[in-house]
Design a protein around this motif. Structure first.
Motif, PDB file in Angstrom:
ATOM      1  N   PHE A 159       0.804  -1.231   0.000  1.00  0.00           N
ATOM      2  CA  PHE A 159       0.000   0.000   0.000  1.00  0.00           C
ATOM      3  C   PHE A 159       0.838   1.283   0.000  1.00  0.00           C
ATOM      4  CE2 PHE A 159      -2.385  -3.320   2.344  1.00  0.00           C
ATOM      5  CZ  PHE A 159      -3.379  -3.530   1.407  1.00  0.00           C
ATOM      6  N   ASN A 160       2.136   1.153  -0.249  1.00  0.00           N
ATOM      7  CA  ASN A 160       3.042   2.303  -0.259  1.00  0.00           C
ATOM      8  C   ASN A 160       3.025   3.085   1.060  1.00  0.00           C
ATOM      9  OD1 ASN A 160       3.923   1.888  -2.940  1.00  0.00           O
ATOM     10  ND2 ASN A 160       1.982   2.761  -3.667  1.00  0.00           N
ATOM     11  N   THR A 161       2.806   2.379   2.154  1.00  0.00           N
ATOM     12  CA  THR A 161       2.850   3.018   3.477  1.00  0.00           C
ATOM     13  C   THR A 161       4.289   3.464   3.746  1.00  0.00           C
ATOM     14  OG1 THR A 161       1.052   1.611   4.192  1.00  0.00           O
ATOM     15  CG2 THR A 161       2.378   2.607   5.939  1.00  0.00           C
ATOM     16  N   THR A 162       4.430   4.714   4.235  1.00  0.00           N
ATOM     17  CA  THR A 162       5.780   5.273   4.399  1.00  0.00           C
ATOM     18  C   THR A 162       6.253   5.207   5.850  1.00  0.00           C
ATOM     19  OG1 THR A 162       4.954   7.491   4.874  1.00  0.00           O
ATOM     20  CG2 THR A 162       5.279   6.931   2.544  1.00  0.00           C
ATOM     21  N   MET A 163       7.559   5.395   6.028  1.00  0.00           N
ATOM     22  CA  MET A 163       8.138   5.419   7.373  1.00  0.00           C
ATOM     23  C   MET A 163       7.541   6.576   8.182  1.00  0.00           C
ATOM     24  SD  MET A 163      10.231   2.880   7.599  1.00  0.00           S
ATOM     25  CE  MET A 163      11.466   3.174   8.843  1.00  0.00           C
ATOM     26  N   ILE A 200      16.215  -1.750  14.717  1.00  0.00           N
ATOM     27  CA  ILE A 200      16.551  -2.990  15.420  1.00  0.00           C
ATOM     28  C   ILE A 200      16.181  -4.215  14.585  1.00  0.00           C
ATOM     29  CG2 ILE A 200      16.610  -2.112  17.793  1.00  0.00           C
ATOM     30  CD1 ILE A 200      13.716  -3.051  18.110  1.00  0.00           C
ATOM     31  N   SER A 201      15.047  -4.167  13.939  1.00  0.00           N
ATOM     32  CA  SER A 201      14.634  -5.206  12.987  1.00  0.00           C
ATOM     33  C   SER A 201      13.994  -4.454  11.837  1.00  0.00           C
ATOM     34  CB  SER A 201      13.611  -6.160  13.628  1.00  0.00           C
ATOM     35  OG  SER A 201      14.226  -7.266  14.198  1.00  0.00           O
ATOM     36  N   ASP A 202      14.767  -4.095  10.868  1.00  0.00           N
ATOM     37  CA  ASP A 202      14.339  -3.219   9.789  1.00  0.00           C
ATOM     38  C   ASP A 202      12.990  -3.647   9.206  1.00  0.00           C
ATOM     39  OD1 ASP A 202      15.598  -0.912   8.333  1.00  0.00           O
ATOM     40  OD2 ASP A 202      14.864  -2.128   6.657  1.00  0.00           O
ATOM     41  N   PRO A 203      11.983  -2.792   9.087  1.00  0.00           N
ATOM     42  CA  PRO A 203      11.971  -1.334   9.288  1.00  0.00           C
ATOM     43  C   PRO A 203      11.601  -0.869  10.720  1.00  0.00           C
ATOM     44  CG  PRO A 203       9.948  -2.026   8.235  1.00  0.00           C
ATOM     45  CD  PRO A 203      10.727  -3.272   8.498  1.00  0.00           C
ATOM     46  N   ILE A 204      11.608  -1.767  11.684  1.00  0.00           N
ATOM     47  CA  ILE A 204      11.243  -1.362  13.050  1.00  0.00           C
ATOM     48  C   ILE A 204      12.455  -0.740  13.747  1.00  0.00           C
ATOM     49  CG2 ILE A 204      10.580  -2.241  15.342  1.00  0.00           C
ATOM     50  CD1 ILE A 204       8.706  -4.186  13.865  1.00  0.00           C
TER      51      ILE A 204
END
Lengths: 393, 129
Positions: A159-163, A200-204
């Motif tokens: 859904f193209n959700t961004t950072m 820490i765990s990309d994208p988190i």
């Protein structure tokens, strides 16, 4: 289905955070006795205690409810309900069923957790490993955080959700948490700080997960007949929907990682029971243990179209006093996440809002309030709906 | 891990066997008594495909003590060539060298070490082809 009506007549909650001075049973007792006092009834009228806790058995004393009831001098049935880290809402659901069935009229429900005793974070990781597929996810090397990372990736890709959209979830929740006296973190964190944090765990990132802390929350629930025959009860909030659903525990067995099927099914059942739709909800407490958790929730609960959750959040459509105010308490992120206590704490926030006791985080014109409590990565989800309407359908 | 559990799970962990339902003909992993698709008891063991592609991957730096031996490591969701999806570590590579869709092959490796005297847990991981 039984037409019996169920009300929450009292609540009690402790400050969430690190409480090295409190042993597990003292924390539980604080919440329980506050709830009984708030209900204004004699404690002897409570017929049963249901409690939810994920790790109480690793705090040596497996049956914390027994110690709490001793301190409250109660000789009632005490039952621990296990729905992993959603045990608080699980206990509430079972208590609701017991009253609905007509067998019981007044029940105390307690959610409690004491996590600061685990000073080695590997111990907590292992405990959380039990909320995902232990044999084929955790022992293979996955953790709860890494699985939420995959879910985040899936949503971003589809859904193209961004950072920025993701980070706007904890930014909003920390802002709300400032005004919640029981929240662990009562300070704002900037969007930039979330974005600049180490992954820490990309994208988190480092600041994205909710913290595991200590806390207890309790409510007293009763039938309409009980409420009507006890004039000492001053305040009541009606429970109009209570539902639970499950999904495959392992992500590798699911069709999609960009929605939680159990949330969709449980909320559909809860809306049907309450005879309302997602449009009628004014406030919601959802499981934002990771930013993607809230985005999945607001989509799967039907507040926004699938894929629009990130956009809606960054545009402020879920902030305080918007069409749907989400996580007015600060959510798991700012309030802190004492697993078993979280499901009850969510219900407590809705009650405080409906009783207009939420002070600076007060939302106006509330019709219905909803809570969503998630076990693991969505293997089990509970949805509750409370009503602020004078005369229900 | 305790010996009875290691012994019980040996065919899944060591040989990577799943099941093929003799009634609905669908494959699944891990080994179960009943087919998770049609609940039939009429099942046969099935060797899973040894190669596949990465669907998702990320880094793990904090986990249980017995798994910390190789941390930080990369954990991936892999779709095997027979369509079965499994969770496993992607090893002998760096995070920055990976992209979704890369082809991998299964290898037999150490998964966990339970202190100096405990048993070693073995199982499968993946390496890039």
């Amino acid at each position: 289905m039984s037409k019996r009506e169920v009300y929450v007549i009292g609540y009690g909650i402790t400050k969430f955070g690190e409480h090295y001075e409190l042993n597990p049973s003292s924390s539980a007792t604080q919440a329980l006795s506050k709830a009984i006092q708030d209900a204004k009834i004699s404690k002897d009228l409570i017929q049963s205690l249901y409690f939810g806790s994920l790790v109480s058995n690793r705090n040596d004393q497996s049956y914390i409810g027994a110690e709490a009831s001793r301190e409250c001098n109660l000789n009632i049935p005490i039952t621990k309900i296990d729905v992993g880290n959603a045990s608080g809402a699980g206990a509430f659901h079972q208590a609701f069923i017991a009253i609905k069935s007509g067998l019981l009229d007044c029940i105390a429900v307690l959610g409690t957790e004491k996590l600061s005793d685990f000073v080695n974070s590997s111990t907590l990781e292992k405990i959380l490993g039990g909320t995902i597929d232990y044999l084929w996810e955790f022992e293979q090397g996955a953790t709860l955080t890494s699985l939420y990372a995959w879910m985040t990736q899936a949503h971003m890709k589809e859904f193209n959700t961004t950072m920025e959209q993701l980070a706007s979830v904890p930014v909003k929740n920390h802002k709300n948490g400032v005004n919640n006296p029981i929240a662990q973190f009562r300070r704002e964190i900037s969007l930039k700080r979330f974005l600049d944090a180490k992954r820490i765990s990309d994208p988190i990132g480092r600041f994205d997960p909710a913290t595991n802390c200590d806390g207890s929350a309790a409510v007293v629930i009763a039938s309409k007949e009980f409420v009507e025959s006890h004039s000492e009860i001053e305040k009541k909030v009606k429970v109009v929907g209570s539902a639970q659903s499950s999904d495959k525990i392992s992500l590798h067995h699911r069709e999609t990682l960009s929605s939680l099927l159990a949330t969709q099914i449980a909320s559909k059942k809860a809306y049907e029971m309450a005879q309302i739709s997602s449009k009628d909800i004014s406030i919601a407490e959802v499981h934002d243990s990771y930013p993607i958790g809230e985005i999945l929730a607001i989509e799967d609960l039907g507040f926004f179209q699938k894929g629009d959750g990130g956009k809606a959040t960054i545009e402020g459509k879920t902030q305080l006093n918007s069409d749907i105010s989400v996580n007015t308490s600060g959510g798991l992120k700012a309030r802190g996440d004492p697993f078993g206590a979280t499901g009850i704490a969510q219900i407590v926030e809705i009650i405080q809002q409906m009783r207009r006791e939420a002070d600076k985080r007060q939302v106006d014109d509330i019709k219905y309030g909803l809570t969503q409590n998630v076990m693991g990565t969505g293997a089990s989800v509970l949805v509750h709906i409370l009503s602020n309407m004078e005369d229900d359908k | 891990m305790e010996p009875p559990k290691i012994w019980r799970e040996r065919r899944g962990k060591y040989l990577v066997l799943g099941i093929l339902c003799q009634d609905c003909k669908k494959k699944s992993f891990p080994i179960t008594q009943y087919c998770p698709h049609c609940s039939s008891e009429n099942i046969a063991e099935l060797k899973l495909a040894q190669t596949g592609k990465i669907l998702h991957f990320t880094r793990v730096s904090q986990t249980a003590e017995e798994l910390m031996f190789y941390a930080p490591y990369i954990i991936g969701l892999v779709e095997l060539d027979d369509g079965i999806k499994v969770t496993g570590q992607i090893t002998d590579t760096k995070l920055e060298d990976l992209t979704e869709g890369m082809k991998v092959r299964m290898v037999f490796r150490t998964l966990s070490k339970n202190g100096e005297e405990g048993l070693i847990g073995y199982g499968f991981k993946f390496v890039l082809i």
